[in-house]
Design a protein around this motif. Structure first.
Motif, PDB file in Angstrom:
ATOM      1  N   SER A 156      54.020  -8.121 -60.216  1.00 33.39           N
ATOM      2  CA  SER A 156      54.674  -9.371 -59.817  1.00 33.39           C
ATOM      3  C   SER A 156      56.157  -9.387 -60.130  1.00 33.39           C
ATOM      4  O   SER A 156      56.890 -10.215 -59.595  1.00 33.39           O
ATOM      5  N   GLU A 167      46.702 -11.141 -60.811  1.00 33.39           N
ATOM      6  CA  GLU A 167      46.949 -10.154 -59.762  1.00 33.39           C
ATOM      7  C   GLU A 167      45.918  -9.025 -59.814  1.00 33.39           C
ATOM      8  O   GLU A 167      45.494  -8.505 -58.775  1.00 33.39           O
ATOM      9  N   GLU A 188      55.265  -8.345 -55.406  1.00 34.96           N
ATOM     10  CA  GLU A 188      56.695  -8.068 -55.467  1.00 34.96           C
ATOM     11  C   GLU A 188      57.007  -6.854 -54.591  1.00 34.96           C
ATOM     12  O   GLU A 188      56.634  -5.726 -54.925  1.00 34.96           O
TER      13      GLU A 188
END
Length: 234
Positions: free
Chosen positions: A124, A180, A196
């Protein structure tokens, strides 16, 4: 984000998928420092087998309770031949001690049990403060998922090799953001990528490195996804 990228670079520069991009300006757009180059990703792609699709191989069972198959051995076992094996510390704590900064260990555990630290999450890009009281906030991900590995070849491996694979700190394990990790589950790159975008080159480089090391194939869909990402790598 710049501070986190520098931390990510320091944590990943030693990974075995090509030279680090640590010299990049951490404030500039583009792949995160520590990402492999396009040439490195292309080289790894050339060395991995590509299969049409992931089969559904019966027999996968991660659990190790009575009556369960325990096909990759007990979770986070210290009984393996890789880095951190037989050192008196379980694999989860080994990974936390490597991937976190500002690590604090529980007294009397010989620097084994991690009670707090800070993670620059490679998926992330966020900074996560880890405490043992909220342990699920940081989880340990198998970059090449165990269930996917089972379907794509590990079902035929020896129990010892599967155990080593499940505890491979150098290639296949990362401390990551817990939600995640749950979202990823046993997905492969064509099904899931880090939220990301700057981490995509890093992630596919790690995934391919595991595939090459263990002789595991990737699917045609994964190859197509990785080729698209590789075109944006430094």
């Amino acid at each position: 984000m710049g501070v986190l990228r520098v931390a990510l670079c320091a944590a990943t520069a030693a990974l075995a998928f090509g030279s680090s991009s640590c010299a990049l300006d951490p404030g500039a757009p583009g792949p995160a420092p520590g990402s492999p180059s396009r040439a490195a990703v292309d080289d790894l792609l050339s060395r991995v087998e590509v299969v049409p699709a992931r089969p559904d191989v019966p027999g996968y069972e991660r659990g190790c309770r009575a009556g369960q198959a325990c096909v990759f051995g007990p979770s986070w076992s210290d009984d393996h031949s890789g880095r951190g094996g037989h050192d008196g510390c379980d694999t989860r704590n080994n990974v936390l001690s490597v991937d976190l900064t500002d690590v604090v260990f529980r007294q009397g555990t010989h620097d084994c049990v991690v009670v707090s630290g800070t993670l620059a999450d490679p998926y992330s890009g966020q900074r996560i403060d880890f405490t043992k009281q909220d342990a699920n906030a940081v989880q340990i991900d198998h970059v090449y998922p165990l269930a996917a590995a089972w379907d794509l070849g590990a079902a035929a491996w020896s129990p010892e090799l599967r155990r080593d694979f499940a505890n491979d700190i150098t290639y296949n394990l990362l401390a990551v953001d817990g939600p995640e990790n749950q979202a990823k589950s046993d997905s492969t790159p064509s099904q899931w990528l880090p939220p990301e975008p700057a981490s995509h080159c890093f992630y596919v480089g790690k995934y391919l490195s595991v595939a090459v090391r263990y002789g595991l194939p990737i699917t045609a869909a994964d190859r197509d996804t990785i080729e698209t990402i590789a075109a944006r790598c430094p």
